[in-house]
Design an enzyme around this catalytic site. Structure first.
Site, short mmCIF file in Angstrom:
data_model
loop_
_atom_site.label_atom_id
_atom_site.label_comp_id
_atom_site.label_asym_id
_atom_site.label_seq_id
_atom_site.Cartn_x
_atom_site.Cartn_y
_atom_site.Cartn_z
N ASP A 216 -4.48 6.79 2.39
CA ASP A 216 -4.94 5.51 1.89
C ASP A 216 -6.44 5.45 2.09
O ASP A 216 -6.97 5.93 3.10
CB ASP A 216 -4.25 4.38 2.67
CG ASP A 216 -4.46 3.01 2.04
OD1 ASP A 216 -5.60 2.51 2.09
OD2 ASP A 216 -3.50 2.45 1.51
N HIS B 232 0.81 -1.21 0.00
CA HIS B 232 0.00 0.00 0.00
C HIS B 232 0.85 1.27 0.00
O HIS B 232 0.59 2.20 -0.77
CB HIS B 232 -0.93 0.01 1.22
CG HIS B 232 -2.18 -0.79 1.04
ND1 HIS B 232 -3.44 -0.24 1.03
CD2 HIS B 232 -2.36 -2.11 0.84
CE1 HIS B 232 -4.34 -1.19 0.84
NE2 HIS B 232 -3.70 -2.33 0.72
#
Length: 492
Positions: A126, A29
């Site tokens: 995120d 990520h």
């Protein structure tokens, strides 16, 4: 005041933009998020980016890039108390981090504001951080979440409420092969292809609840951006544009900003140079997952029996599960190495098929290389990606019955490497590669979306109320494991 402080103060006054970036420090990520921040920082040298992740994550990903002068990494707590003993609960480390994340990010952001003399003017995060929307609202700036996977899996989370209303929550036994025709662009996707936590699995787990909250929160974001290109999934992209204020596909990152060349410690490139065109099977299941021992045996037996040249990225501690004598018998057929320069291997003319877990980054690298896939998904978005590969894009196959068997893999290798079906797959994936090139070319969709994203960061404070003072930087109105449900409504 020292001259350096004067210079810093002058820079802050001339360009007050300060983008705070909240990274999810697990799996793959943080690295793609840093890749886009690196691009944005390069194109906006007067804008300052503070990048927040755990120390372990920052040390890993910042080693890849030369640090921009306008990007600074800040470490946040990983959430694990001193002396904590892990119980073995699934995703326990993620749960610990997420429970501490709002407070940890707040403290680190205050440090960044103090050091730079610039209040935060935009919050990038995120997409997993559903709470970042409230953080951004409180300080009066834009919230720009980043989804690291593909549009189809994102759509599944956005439509979770509708799916549960339609099929029930947790009671889908016997409906696994039901098609999701109610969602635009998903008419060939089955219930069994959905990520766990949408309709099956433990719907009350921390991770499932996190993704459900995310799906509800994202329509409130000023824009959602993603590592993809619009032409790959046009129907789903258009639908998500109708759900979000802005939906910006700005990839594929691996084609826009290829990672710098790395040392090929095991001689993969040299070995490939001696192989025939499109003849090699490249096998890798990413950095997180390894197939169970019986599947490793089946995979090894299929490779050996097929006599297909191969490169297999396999950790040394997993070699114990390989059939006796396999490594010795196949020394002239292939390489089994603990690490490979994957994007460079997939770009090599000799590689004809990629046996993969079908993670999003690997999928995009396969498109960039024009290499068809044989998919053995494990979790998360991998099943839905595999279904898209086989039935929507027709650029690969899924393994029979979802597991690696000797017969099934032999059959798949034959179909991809030997038959007209494989030729069609290669033509299809090369067509998508060309569409990706156009998307990142002059006036391409991804280029225009990148400009729109950059503009949103610049203008983020102009459309927001000025709420921030030096004493009211950020104070979340919720605890780390509880979010108010007031004013939540359906996104449909």
């Amino acid at each position: 005041m020292p001259q350096t402080d004067v210079d810093a103060a002058a820079a802050a006054a001339a360009d007050p933009d300060h983008v705070a970036v909240l990274a999810f420090p697990f799996a793959t990520h943080a690295a793609p998020l840093l890749a886009i921040i690196h691009r944005l920082a390069t194109s906006s040298p007067n804008k300052h980016f503070s990048f927040f992740s755990t120390e372990q994550s920052n040390n890993s990903i910042f080693s890849i890039y030369k640090q921009n002068i306008n990007i600074k990494a800040y470490n946040v707590w990983d959430g694990v108390p001193e002396g904590y003993v892990f119980s073995g609960k699934p995703q326990e480390h993620i749960e610990l981090f997420m429970k501490s994340a709002p407070g940890s990010f707040k403290k680190a952001m205050e440090v960044a504001v103090s050091e730079t003399g610039r209040k935060v003017s935009c919050l990038v995060s995120d997409a997993f951080f559903w709470f970042a929307g409230e953080m951004a609202e409180e300080i009066g700036v834009a919230w720009l979440p980043f989804w690291t996977a593909g549009p189809s899996s994102l759509s599944a989370h956005v439509y979770t409420d509708l799916l549960r209303e339609t099929f029930g929550d947790g009671g889908v036994t016997g409906l696994e092969d039901e098609l999701l025709s109610l969602i635009p662009g998903m008419s060939k996707i089955r219930i069994r292809d959905l990520p766990e936590g949408v309709l099956f699995g433990n719907l009350e787990s921390f991770f499932s609840n996190m993704l459900h909250k995310m799906g509800r929160a994202l329509p409130q974001a000023d824009a959602v951006f993603i590592n993809s290109f619009e032409e790959l999934e046009p129907s789903i992209t258009e639908d998500l544009k109708s759900k979000f204020k802005k939906f910006l596909s700005i990839g594929p990152f691996n084609m826009i900003s290829p990672p710098p060349p790395v040392a090929d410690a095991y001689g993969c490139r040299t070995w490939l140079d001696s192989q025939k065109l499109a003849s090699v099977a490249y096998v890798s299941f990413g950095s997180v997952t390894t197939p169970p021992p019986h599947e490793l045996v089946a995979l090894a037996e299929a490779l050996e029996t097929s006599e297909v040249p191969f490169i297999w990225s396999l950790k040394d501690n997993s070699k114990v599960h390989l059939p006796d004598g396999f490594l010795d018998r196949t020394t002239s057929q292939g390489l089994v190495v603990p690490w490979t320069p994957q994007s460079e291997i997939l770009a090599h003319r000799a590689v004809g098929v990629f046996v993969t877990h079908c993670g999003w980054n690997s999928l995009l690298e396969s498109i960039a290389g024009g290499v068809p896939m044989i998919c053995r998904p494990f979790f998360g978005d991998q099943n839905i990606n595999g279904r898209m590969v086989e039935d929507v894009w027709e650029i690969g196959l899924q393994v029979e019955d979802g597991v690696l068997t000797k017969h099934g893999l032999l059959n798949s290798l034959y179909k991809v490497l030997s038959l007209d079906g494989g030729k069609k797959m290669r033509e299809n994936i090369k067509a998508f590669k060309q569409l990706a090139k156009e998307a990142i070319g002059p006036n391409g969709s991804s280029v225009n979306n990148f400009i729109a994203l950059s503009d949103l960061m610049i203008m983020s404070t102009s459309s927001k109320d000025e709420k921030v003072t030096s004493n009211t930087f950020l104070e979340p109105r919720f605890t780390s494991n509880q979010k108010s449900q007031e004013n939540q409504h359906s996104y449909l």
